[in-house]
Design an enzyme around this catalytic site. Structure first.
Site, PDB file in Angstrom:
ATOM      1  CB  SER A   1      76.029 120.246 105.254  1.00 29.30           C
ATOM      2  OG  SER A   1      74.884 119.467 105.105  1.00 29.30           O
TER       3      SER A   1
ATOM      4  CD  GLU B   1      68.061 102.711 102.764  1.00 32.62           C
ATOM      5  OE1 GLU B   1      67.351 101.782 102.344  1.00 32.62           O
ATOM      6  OE2 GLU B   1      69.277 102.592 102.960  1.00 32.62           O
TER       7      GLU B   1
ATOM      8  CB  SER C   1      64.370 120.213 106.454  1.00 30.00           C
ATOM      9  OG  SER C   1      63.719 120.838 105.362  1.00 30.00           O
ATOM     10  CG  ASN C   2      60.195 116.656 108.963  1.00 38.41           C
ATOM     11  OD1 ASN C   2      61.095 115.940 108.515  1.00 38.41           O
ATOM     12  ND2 ASN C   2      59.500 116.340 110.033  1.00 38.41           N
ATOM     13  CD  GLU C   3      60.072 122.574 107.578  1.00 40.34           C
ATOM     14  OE1 GLU C   3      61.243 122.147 107.727  1.00 40.34           O
ATOM     15  OE2 GLU C   3      59.205 122.459 108.453  1.00 40.34           O
TER      16      GLU C   3
ATOM     17  CD  GLN D   1      76.272 112.909 104.468  1.00 39.95           C
ATOM     18  OE1 GLN D   1      75.855 112.742 105.620  1.00 39.95           O
ATOM     19  NE2 GLN D   1      75.465 112.977 103.421  1.00 39.95           N
ATOM     20  N   GLY D   2      81.014 114.526 103.768  1.00 35.36           N
ATOM     21  CA  GLY D   2      81.374 115.912 103.482  1.00 35.36           C
ATOM     22  C   GLY D   2      80.432 116.520 102.458  1.00 35.36           C
TER      23      GLY D   2
END
Lengths: 379, 383
Positions: B129, B244, B368-370, B126-127
């Site tokens: 980030s 998903e 992220s969870n944030e 996966q490209g």
């Protein structure tokens, strides 16, 4: 597997919500009602009876409509949402549940028929000072003289105990075990007091007070009493779910409308993230409440006891989190008695005692962790 | 409301359980169940076994190996797989680029890539980030400039998980620097053996080599390897990250990890405080699993249940909490991280510190969870 209400259940929810909102949609109306004895509105009790709500759990022979736990749960949820003070949980689910489970056909038809019709209020008296959610009957002893029975001891707190026409009392039997007895409310010495959420409870003193055994005299009813307590806990969790939904909704609305420093509070991520965490607690609790309610319909006594422990732990934790954060995110206004949010948190603290409290349930669950490999949601 | 599975779904679950526990390669399950690292060969063999059984890509279009299951059936498939210690199909292939090519690709791209992607004959990386584009993915700077029919790619990707095994990399590139940042992104499929592609390992705090940097230096990519329209990469990325509903939270794997920990803990479980921590985790996992079931049972119309956003947030927290309990129970044994296999310290205790550290990633990746809290606050609560 299905987590939705069917059409009839949805219709029941809408009807109960309409009735409850009409009476208590304005929080000031609730304040007025709980300010004086008996701490609820007798006319609203009669309206609930007319709608068939007070007879929901009971068989048709007993004057009810034999509805299942999902229906009873959604009523609790809707009453919780507006902090309706009528004693559905105490009188119908708990005391009525004990009569339905242990009473003779005649006793059921009489007591439950009149309860369903809104003619009487019942109260369950199973807790003595110092008790911590035990169903063993300690604190009151039963004595037999021929056909006649008397009870002696103190029950406190007894929710709605002063208003109740009849008390359903647990008591230690002369030959061991625990029985259930019906005592005329007026035959007991009762002192009424306010609970922190505005509801009422009483100290009930029994001094060789005449009592009628529920069902076959002298029979040990501990398993029955425990199961009805467990079902009451699960329905108390339903009521708490309604309260918590209202807390999250109120908090969200407040963050969107309240201005400080020239902007609405939802401009501050420190606050919106805390609201998001309230939502997480709410949805996780909701899932366990739905599950436990379905277990009441399909499980064994042991399954129901375990579900009551699991929902008791989950909902007690969520109630603390959501109740505390609702006050904090509102600020000072939620500390006032004239505003619903703080009183809802008070009601959640009261419901925790109905549920049994997180620590009680955690202690019980901790004792069982080596009995299973995993906890399975689907069996 | 009904708790029981329908007869059909119960039979489906039994069929899955039977395959995973009796027919799937045992050595691979043992590796997972003991918490050891899977080899590249095992990951490939695992997916090929699943693919041969029709269980690798059940959510793809049926034309390309999908099974037309309900969300609940997919949930049962996913849970049974994890409970049995069967590795889930490589996410880059099965959950990410496969559905993207099936949805946005040309017929030539589908025929060329989908069967090989399902069978892990191609290992995808996966490209997405970049060093300056983490949670703010749209600010990515890797460029693709037209040269005739081809694209010339320059830039750097990072956090490329298992990129050392990658054959191809699906890459978000900036194809228009003049417009709003989301509007100038496209997706290219890049052969990692192309001249100018370099993969450099990143060593992590758990001592593993799990992620990489991927550098692009004048890499030439044929024009027919763009997926979807020019400058539609952001739409594709949102589809890839947001479609998903099943398997968002690692419920089955975390349940299994806790069950394994209980078995390994032995008489450490005599301590009432430890028992209370286990009981609390089991209860929270039950709440999570029930929430996952509510989500899959109610997303039939295509729209995810609002509670689905809870799953990633709580699921990763519980995954991390179990690893912390393992570290606590391992105690000083956790220091024997680098000890040889004949160490008297049991393997689970030796692996407890790296596992604890490795799983800190779970609340960072995949939004992220944030970011999850932001989604809940904005999208669900309207804040």
């Amino acid at each position: 597997m299905d987590f939705t209400y069917d059409d009839e259940q949805t219709a029941l929810r809408e009807a109960v919500r309409g009735l409850a909102t009409k009476a208590y949609g304005s929080f000031e109306d609730r304040r007025q009602v709980v300010a004086q004895a008996p701490g609820f509105d007798e006319a609203q009790w009669a309206r609930l009876a007319e709608m068939g709500v007070l007879g929901l759990p009971f068989s048709e022979d007993d004057g009810g409509v034999a509805a299942g736990p999902v229906e009873i749960g959604l009523v609790c949820q809707e009453l919780g949402r507006v902090l309706a003070p009528e004693p559905f949980l105490a009188s119908v689910v708990h005391a009525g549940g004990l009569v339905a489970a242990a009473g003779s056909p005649e006793q059921r038809a009489d007591l439950l028929g009149r309860l369903a019709a809104g003619e009487i209020v019942l109260a369950a008296a199973d807790t003595s000072p110092g008790d911590r959610w035990s169903a063993d009957g300690g604190g009151v002893t039963a004595a037999q003289d021929g056909e006649a029975w008397t009870l002696t001891g103190v029950r406190d707190p007894v929710p709605n105990g002063a208003r109740a026409d009849h008390l359903v009392v647990t008591a230690l039997l002369p030959d061991g075990g625990t029985g259930l007895f019906v005592v005329e409310g007026s035959a007991a010495t009762r002192s009424d007091y306010a609970v922190i959420d505005g509801s009422r409870a009483a100290r009930v003193q029994l001094d060789a007070t005449p009592a009628v055994p529920l069902g076959e005299p002298g029979h040990d009813l501990r398993p029955t009493i425990a199961t009805i307590s467990d079902i009451t806990r699960i329905m108390g969790a339903q009521q708490a779910l309604g309260v918590m939904q209202a807390q999250v909704a109120s908090t969200t609305d407040y963050l969107k409308s309240r201005k400080q420093f020239g902007v609405t509070l939802n401009s501050f991520q420190a606050l919106t993230f805390r609201a998001a965490d309230m939502y997480v607690s709410l949805e996780l609790a909701h899932s366990v409440v739905d599950w436990a309610t379905m277990v009441v319909g399909s499980g064994t006594r042991a399954d129901i006891a375990s579900a009551a422990d699991r929902v008791g732990l989950q909902v007690s934790r969520a109630a603390r989190h959501i109740g505390q954060e609702a006050i904090q995110l509102h600020g000072g206004i939620a500390m006032t008695a004239e505003y619903s949010v703080g009183v809802r948190t008070a009601h959640l603290a009261v419901l925790e005692q109905w549920l049994g409290g997180a620590q009680h349930h955690l202690t019980r669950l901790a004792a069982t962790v080596t009995d299973h490999e995993t906890v399975e949601a689907l069996g | 409301m009904q708790l029981e599975l329908s007869a059909e779904d119960a039979a489906f679950r039994e069929e899955m359980r039977t395959y995973f526990t009796t027919e799937f390669p045992q050595d691979i399950r043992d590796t997972v169940l003991e918490g050891r690292e899977l080899s590249q060969e095992q990951i490939v063999r695992s997916q090929q076994a699943l693919n041969a059984a029709g269980l690798a890509v059940p959510h793809w279009p049926e034309e390309w190996g999908g099974r037309g299951w309900t969300d609940l059936q997919r949930h049962l498939w996913h849970e049974e797989m994890q409970a049995a210690g069967v590795p889930t199909p490589l996410a880059f292939n099965a959950s990410m680029i496969g559905p993207v090519i099936a949805q946005f690709g040309t017929e030539e791209q589908k025929a060329r890539f989908l069967p090989a992607t399902a069978n892990l004959d191609i290992w995808w990386s996966q490209g997405f980030s970049e060093p300056d584009a983490g949670s703010d993915l749209a600010s990515l700077r890797t460029t693709a400039v037209r040269d005739g029919d081809d694209w010339i790619v320059n830039g750097q990707k990072t956090w490329t998980t298992l990129g050392q095994f990658g054959d191809w990399i699906f890459t978000l590139v900036r194809t228009d620097p003049e417009v709003k940042k989301q509007a100038g992104i496209s997706m290219l499929l890049i052969d990692m053996t192309s001249p100018g592609v370099e993969v450099r390992p990143i060593e992590l705090i758990d001592g593993s080599h799990e992620v990489n940097e991927v550098w692009f230096d004048d890499v030439r990519v044929p024009g027919d390897l763009m997926v979807g329209e020019l400058n539609s990469g952001w739409t594709i990325a949102k589809f890839l990250l947001g479609n998903e509903r099943v398997g968002v939270a690692p419920v089955g794997a975390t349940k299994r990890a806790l069950a394994t920990l209980k078995r390994n803990a032995g008489d450490l479980l005599d301590d009432p405080l430890t028992r209370a921590r286990v009981a609390e985790l089991e209860n929270e996992l039950l709440a999570l699993e029930l929430t996952a079931l509510r989500v899959v049972a109610h997303s039939a119309g295509g729209e995810p249940h609002p509670a689905s956003s809870v799953l990633k947030l709580k699921g990763t927290e519980l995954q991390q909490a179990v690893s912390q309990l393992a570290l606590d129970l391992a105690g000083p044994g956790s220091l024997a991280y680098g000890a040889e296999d004949d160490s008297e310290v049991p393997g689970w205790a030796r692996r407890s510190a790296p596992t604890y550290l490795n799983l800190r990633k779970a609340s960072i990746y995949g939004g992220s969870n944030e970011i999850q809290r932001q989604i809940i606050a904005r999208t669900i609560l309207g804040l």
